[in-house]
Structure formats: C-alpha cells, structure tokens
Scaffold this motif. Structure first.
Motif, mmCIF file in Angstrom:
data_model
loop_
_atom_site.group_PDB
_atom_site.id
_atom_site.type_symbol
_atom_site.label_atom_id
_atom_site.label_comp_id
_atom_site.label_asym_id
_atom_site.label_seq_id
_atom_site.Cartn_x
_atom_site.Cartn_y
_atom_site.Cartn_z
ATOM 1 N N THR A 114 0.826 -1.210 0.000
ATOM 2 C CA THR A 114 0.000 0.000 0.000
ATOM 3 C C THR A 114 0.855 1.251 0.000
ATOM 4 O O THR A 114 0.630 2.174 -0.795
ATOM 5 N N ARG A 144 -6.998 -1.702 -5.885
ATOM 6 C CA ARG A 144 -6.524 -1.056 -4.667
ATOM 7 C C ARG A 144 -6.290 0.435 -4.907
ATOM 8 O O ARG A 144 -6.632 1.278 -4.075
ATOM 9 N N ARG A 147 -9.600 2.166 -4.971
ATOM 10 C CA ARG A 147 -10.201 2.270 -3.643
ATOM 11 C C ARG A 147 -9.543 3.356 -2.806
ATOM 12 O O ARG A 147 -10.201 4.031 -2.017
ATOM 13 N N LEU A 148 -8.238 3.540 -2.977
ATOM 14 C CA LEU A 148 -7.526 4.549 -2.215
ATOM 15 C C LEU A 148 -7.577 5.921 -2.844
ATOM 16 O O LEU A 148 -7.083 6.896 -2.259
ATOM 17 N N ARG A 254 -3.881 0.671 14.592
ATOM 18 C CA ARG A 254 -4.004 1.428 13.347
ATOM 19 C C ARG A 254 -2.729 2.172 13.006
ATOM 20 O O ARG A 254 -2.675 2.865 11.974
ATOM 21 N N MET A 276 -3.001 3.815 9.612
ATOM 22 C CA MET A 276 -3.761 3.085 8.604
ATOM 23 C C MET A 276 -5.200 3.593 8.587
ATOM 24 O O MET A 276 -5.908 3.520 9.586
ATOM 25 N N THR A 277 -5.622 4.130 7.446
ATOM 26 C CA THR A 277 -6.971 4.667 7.286
ATOM 27 C C THR A 277 -7.623 4.042 6.059
ATOM 28 O O THR A 277 -7.019 3.224 5.361
ATOM 29 N N GLU A 278 -8.853 4.442 5.793
ATOM 30 C CA GLU A 278 -9.548 3.939 4.602
ATOM 31 C C GLU A 278 -8.901 4.447 3.324
ATOM 32 O O GLU A 278 -9.080 3.845 2.258
ATOM 33 N N GLN A 279 -8.178 5.540 3.402
ATOM 34 C CA GLN A 279 -7.479 6.084 2.239
ATOM 35 C C GLN A 279 -6.023 5.652 2.183
ATOM 36 O O GLN A 279 -5.214 6.250 1.478
ATOM 37 N N GLY A 280 -5.678 4.583 2.917
ATOM 38 C CA GLY A 280 -4.312 4.077 2.906
ATOM 39 C C GLY A 280 -3.530 4.542 4.113
ATOM 40 O O GLY A 280 -4.097 4.928 5.145
ATOM 41 N N LYS A 282 -1.468 7.094 6.120
ATOM 42 C CA LYS A 282 -1.274 8.527 6.241
ATOM 43 C C LYS A 282 -0.150 8.792 7.220
ATOM 44 O O LYS A 282 -0.104 8.210 8.301
#
Length: 464
Positions: A114, A144, A147-148, A254, A276-280, A282
């Motif tokens: 990721t 992937r 999605r990100l 996370r 770790m977030t829903e957007q990868g 950070k």
C-alpha cells in the motif's frame, strides 16, 4: 555438450558458502543452516551489456573504473528523489538516491504494498516510474489504487516474475524509480531451483542490483519476513542492498512504524510513523501527540518518558503492573523493552533503592507498540515499578528520563535539552532528569529536578 551445474552449500544466517555440507557454519557458528545451492554454468549474458546505455547521463558506482585520490573525490551530495511522504523520506535519509537499492520488509498485512503504491502513484506524476508485481494481478493492484483514490494515469505496471525479462522491459521503459513486489517470487531461468530458495533470491537480487547501479534507477524490493520477524532469504541479501527498512505494526493497531536497520545514505535510527486509514497509510507528523492519548484518570504505574529517535525526540507512555505472584518463580514480562535489562534494573532497585519486588510479578509495556532501544528509559521503568508497587499515581504533567548504572548512579543521556523542550511543548511542567542534563537556561513553566542517584530520584517522587 551441456555443462554440468555445480553445487555449493550456503549458510542462511551469514551467507558463507562451502563446497560440502556441514552441520555447523564455520563463519557464524549457526547449526543446521547450510542449504544446497545449484549453480548454473558460467556464462556471459550479452543482454546485461545494454544496462549501461539504458539511461544516458548517469555516472553511477559501476560506470567509472578510474583510480582517484581520496582528496580528489567530488564531495557534492548525491541528488535525491523526494517520495512525497515526509516520514518515508526521513527514514531513507532525505529521499531516494539514484542507483540505490532499498529493501522493505514487514509482516503480511502491514501495508508494504500500500505505501509503495501510494508513493509510486504520486512520483509518476513527476518522473517515469514502474511497478512490477509478481504476487498480485494487475487488476488487483488497479482495484486497490481506485479504492484509495490514487492518481493512476501515469504509473506504468508490469506483471512478471522473470528477472531477465523485467530488466529488458525496464531498459525500454527507462524508469527512474522501480518497485519489485516481491523478491521472494522472482526467478532466473539459469538457476536450477524453485523461486524463494536461497539461490534464486540471492541471484535475482544481485541481477536487479546490477541493473540499478548501471542505469541509475532507484530500486525498491519488497521482502517477506519469517516467524521471528526477520527478513526471509539469505543473510547475504542484506550486504547487497543499500538500505533495509522494516514496516512494523500489529493487526489490532491502526499505527505503523517504519524503521531503518541499514542505510548507507542516512541514519539507521530514524523512525517514521503512519496511520492506517480507509485512504491508505497517512503519515503522522507529530507522533508524540498520538502516543500520549492517556486516560482522564492516571493510574499507578503510568509514567511518560522522552526517547530520541533519529533526529527528533518522541514522548511515549510507559506502564508497569506489579502484583503478588502465585508462582514459585515470579514472572518478568517486558513488551517494547529488553527483558534482560528489566531483570538487571530490578536488581539495582533492590540494592540501591531499597525496594524489593522479588516475590512480585512485574509487567512492563510501552504504549502504542513503540520499541524503546536506548537506555534513557531506565529511570522511567524503575519509577513506574515503584509507583505501581506502592499504588501511588504520579502527577500527570511529569516526565522522567535517565540511564541507571549498576552502582545506582543516574547517568546523563544525549540531547537532554531537546527532550525537555519537547516535553514542555506538550504541557509537561515537571521533569526528573540526570544531573548531567541540568538545563543551562531555564524553560518557562517547567520545574526540572536533577538527580545523581536512584535514591535521590525516589525521594523526588515521594515529594511529588
């Protein structure tokens, strides 16, 4: 007539090779670590000659053979390629160096693919980049990226596991940054063994490294880890590459930490923190604020310390739990700290502090999954043990650091001034520090108590 392939035995621990098998490696002393490697017939691959001319204008380490005096060598700094992620740049030493080889490892699901996909998608907007995937299909990687929400209009993708074909394709595409995911699935046709074996990993990494050095391509390899958390494959792989970094983090957390274990172009003790977030993944620019999310009511055994990671201080919370033991041999458990150092410090606490916890279970934990590698947390550990043993919470705005010697003396630690300023910036108003770290200039609003011995530190706690 086909040439007969030769056989060698390579140590999985240190990379030493032998002509015949032995139970113990004579170089490192490891037992049952020699694996059989089939060596292909010696030959010269004419295609490797195209590496040098693949990208004109690069004078890499393999491009010049002229002897020079040490005083005549150009000391101008190598140009670096920013990765658009400040935490990754910090661990790498300022960015990617052209012609360098970086190995990134981590447990499955840590976020290796990721973070590299995010990095290359952003880098491809400014320069040619190639992402080679050998474990996933191109559709999986594209899903992937979608999605990100990553920019995917310039990144070039290749699904291939043959190293020779990868280098030929890269010679045509001429990327400045290339990712190979992962080195364990790569293979060479001339090596008569399965992908992931000692011979395949070593030869594939050497072939890719030679390509990177001769063309000036910044190469990033993804590596798997073993059950004990070390990088899989032969130990010689760590000698071939320029930088080895590990992405660490548990599945229930996370946060991910990125730490360098080897870096020829920067410091090896730098720490990068990601969330770790829903957007990868950070990046976390202020890790101290993350690791100091404490409860409203501070329990006994909770103490904050300041550790030094690379070029910046980091505030972390250390917790201790001391309880009556029902076993004949009380347990000593340390998470994030050295187990042997815990046993040693408890002996110092008894001898020079007058506090006996020999019949107690002692549990130590560094909150947030941080691993404390330095000795500045010695005094913090003992203070937290005494706080839990006496069931006396310490002030919320107090920070403690210092190294404890076997004679009970409190030794100074590096960068004491910067540690105190970082603590004051986060609202701490009292500090117990070694006498050698006494401030030259007072910090407004902070009371600094300088101690020379463990007994003085425990007395200062009693007065808090």
């Amino acid at each position: 007539m086909a040439k007969k392939s030769k056989t060698a035995f390579v140590c999985n621990e240190c990379g030493a090779d032998y002509s015949k098998w032995a139970g113990q490696c004579g170089a490192c002393g490891a037992w049952n670590s020699l694996s059989e490697v089939r060596l292909g017939p010696a030959h010269t691959d004419s295609r490797s000659a195209n590496f040098t001319s693949a990208q004109a204008g690069y004078a890499g380490a393999a491009g010049q053979g002229r002897v020079q005096k040490l005083s005549e060598i150009d000391l101008s700094e190598l140009p670096r390629i920013p990765t658009n992620a400040s935490e990754l740049d910090r661990v790498l030493g300022g960015g990617l160096v052209p012609g360098s080889v970086v190995l990134i490892g981590g447990h499955p699901g840590a976020g290796k693919s990721t973070v590299l996909l995010q990095t290359l998608c952003h880098l491809s907007q400014k320069l040619p980049a190639l992402y080679v995937t050998g474990e996933e299909s191109l559709q999986q990687v594209a899903m992937r990226a979608k999605r990100l929400g990553l920019p995917a209009d310039h990144l070039q993708m290749l699904s291939e596991t043959n190293v020779e074909q990868i280098c030929l394709t890269a010679g045509e595409v001429k990327p400045r940054v290339m990712v190979v995911d992962s080195i364990q699935v790569m293979h060479m046709a001339e090596v008569q063994s399965a992908p992931g074996s000692v011979a395949q990993v070593r030869e594939s990494a050497a072939y890719l490294t030679r390509y990177a050095k001769q063309t000036g391509t910044a190469l990033i390899l993804v590596g798997h880890v073993t059950k004990d958390g070390s990088l899989a494959g032969p130990k010689v792989l760590e000698h071939i590459i320029d930088c080895s970094i590990m992405l660490e983090g548990t599945h229930d957390s996370r946060f991910r930490t990125l730490r360098a274990h080897k870096n020829r172009f920067g410091a090896v003790n730098e720490l990068g923190v990601f969330a770790m977030t829903e957007q990868g993944l950070k990046e976390v620019s202020n890790p101290s604020a993350i690791f100091l999310q404490r409860a409203d009511e501070i329990a006994a055994g909770s103490v904050v310390t300041t550790i030094w990671e690379g070029t910046r201080p980091l505030l972390v919370e250390l917790q201790a739990l001391v309880d009556d033991s029902s076993l004949g041999n009380p347990r000593r458990v340390a998470v994030g700290l050295d187990q042997n150092r815990l046993n040693m410090l408890l002996a110092v606490l008894h001898r020079h502090g007058g506090v006996l916890v020999g019949d107690q279970d002692v549990f130590i934990n560094v909150v947030g999954g941080v691993k404390v590698m330095e000795t500045s947390a010695d005094l913090t550990l003992l203070v937290s043990v005494v706080s839990s043993f006496r069931n006396r919470p310490l002030p919320r705005d107090m920070v403690v650091f210092g190294e404890v010697g076997l004679a009970g003396e409190i030794r100074p630690v590096p960068s004491g001034q910067e540690r105190l300023r970082e603590a004051a910036k986060h609202g701490f108003r009292k500090a117990i520090v070694p006498a050698g770290n006494r401030l030259k200039n007072d910090i407004e609003g902070m009371e600094v108590v300088a101690v020379k011995t463990l007994a003085e530190a425990l007395n200062a706690i009693e007065m808090s």
